[in-house]
Design an enzyme around this catalytic site. Structure first.
Site, PDB file in Angstrom:
ATOM      1  N   LYS A 170      -4.115   1.163  -3.440  1.00  0.00           N
ATOM      2  CA  LYS A 170      -4.000   2.596  -3.725  1.00  0.00           C
ATOM      3  C   LYS A 170      -5.240   3.395  -3.335  1.00  0.00           C
ATOM      4  O   LYS A 170      -5.148   4.608  -3.084  1.00  0.00           O
ATOM      5  CB  LYS A 170      -3.710   2.807  -5.213  1.00  0.00           C
ATOM      6  CG  LYS A 170      -2.313   2.399  -5.658  1.00  0.00           C
ATOM      7  CD  LYS A 170      -1.273   3.394  -5.205  1.00  0.00           C
ATOM      8  CE  LYS A 170       0.064   3.161  -5.901  1.00  0.00           C
ATOM      9  NZ  LYS A 170       1.062   4.197  -5.549  1.00  0.00           N
TER      10      LYS A 170
ATOM     11  N   SER B 200      -0.764  -6.835  -3.550  1.00  0.00           N
ATOM     12  CA  SER B 200      -1.131  -5.421  -3.558  1.00  0.00           C
ATOM     13  C   SER B 200      -2.138  -4.987  -4.613  1.00  0.00           C
ATOM     14  O   SER B 200      -2.691  -3.898  -4.522  1.00  0.00           O
ATOM     15  CB  SER B 200       0.128  -4.557  -3.673  1.00  0.00           C
ATOM     16  OG  SER B 200       0.857  -4.871  -4.841  1.00  0.00           O
TER      17      SER B 200
END
Length: 325
Positions: free
Chosen positions: A55, A306
């Site tokens: 992110k 992730s």
């Protein structure tokens, strides 16, 4: 700030924008995992990214483009944790204040991460309150710039730099690439790159069973919202695909779902065999491969780990096999 549609050219621009700031995370190959699936697996370790998840890429690409007047007003974002920390970290680097709207049931490690980066946290009840409305109200009241978690072209293009790096780091073409999705920002950025650079690679989305909004949308032909109980994959609980992400992600080759128990097994595998801390939401692609949801034998499979921001108590329960799913 100029509004535009996400594009491959935008991903290339994002790569220049975040160069030297975001971590160029390693593409890891494990003999132990290769043996288990009887194929070759290349894992992009975004759990080692700044702020612990991919992110940061999109957040920095967006926030670093603010002008002086916008920086003075600050930014506001809503997130269950990883976008929250990415925004707080990017804001600190750029020198602008950040307020983050987070669910009250967010892992404490993620709340503390935002505070540690200097962000202000506003908690809300995800079951009775609307985070978009809260974020919009704060933006209106304080004059902050809203930084969405996925429905923003700069966010999508920033996340797409993950795929640029994978293709540069891989020594051979990939037969398939697996990526988890919530609102679909990372998935959309990856799709933009793979369509341009490696169209022969099958790109598959992986989601928690109770939050398979992309899978349902692919089946229905339009954005569809699921309903389900809480999942240990707190990072992947968006109710439906984004307005900008869905038109891009419609090109996906397929969608897979995994149970909490399968995700827990993947988290344990990463700890025991890869020596990596991967949060549940960050382990869904690995979970799908280990659970046989996709064929790995004789193939080269790329997948995204992730994020690594996991609640210590939950992590201990998973590793010690006290979590049953």
């Amino acid at each position: 700030m100029t509004t535009h549609l996400p594009s491959y050219e935008g991903v290339l621009d994002a790569a220049r924008q975040i160069d030297g700031v975001a971590v160029r995370t390693p593409l890891i190959e494990s003999p132990a995992l290769n043996a288990v699936v009887a194929g070759r697996v290349l894992m992009k370790a975004e759990n080692l990214q700044r702020a612990g998840a991919f992110k940061f890429r999109g957040a920095y690409n967006r926030i670093s483009r603010l002008n002086a007047e916008e920086k003075a007003r600050g930014v506001v974002a809503f997130s269950s944790g990883n976008h929250a920390q990415g925004v707080a970290a990017a804001a600190a680097l750029v020198g602008t204040p950040a307020i983050i709207v987070m669910p009250s049931d967010s892992p404490q490690v993620k709340v503390e991460g935002v505070i540690g980066f200097g962000g202000e946290v506003r908690l809300y009840d995800r079951w009775t309150e609307n985070r978009e409305e809260i974020g919009a109200a704060i933006a209106s009241e304080r004059g902050c710039v809203l930084v969405p978690p996925f429905d923003d072209p700069f966010i999508i293009e920033g996340q797409g730099t993950t795929a640029l790096e994978i293709l540069d780091q891989a020594e051979a073409p990939m037969d398939q690439l697996l990526c988890g999705a919530s609102g679909g920002g990372l998935m959309a950025g990856i799709n933009l790159v793979m369509a341009e650079r490696s169209p022969e690679t099958r790109v598959l989305v992986v989601e928690p069973e109770a939050y398979d909004d992309t899978a349902r949308s692919l089946a229905a032909g339009s954005g569809s919202a699921p309903a389900g109980p809480p999942s240990i994959c707190d990072a992947l609980m968006a109710p439906m695909p984004g307005v900008l992400t869905w038109p891009i992600n419609r090109r996906l080759a397929g969608a897979l779902t995994v149970s909490d128990a399968e995700v827990a097994e993947a988290v344990r595998f990463a700890f025991r065999h890869l020596k990596l801390v991967v949060e549940p939401g960050g382990a869904v692609s690995l979970a799908a491969l280990l659970a046989g949801k996709v064929e790995g034998a004789g193939r080269t499979t790329g997948l995204i780990l992730s994020g690594g921001n996991v609640d210590p108590g939950l992590y201990a329960a998973i590793i010690e096999e006290r979590f049953e799913g």
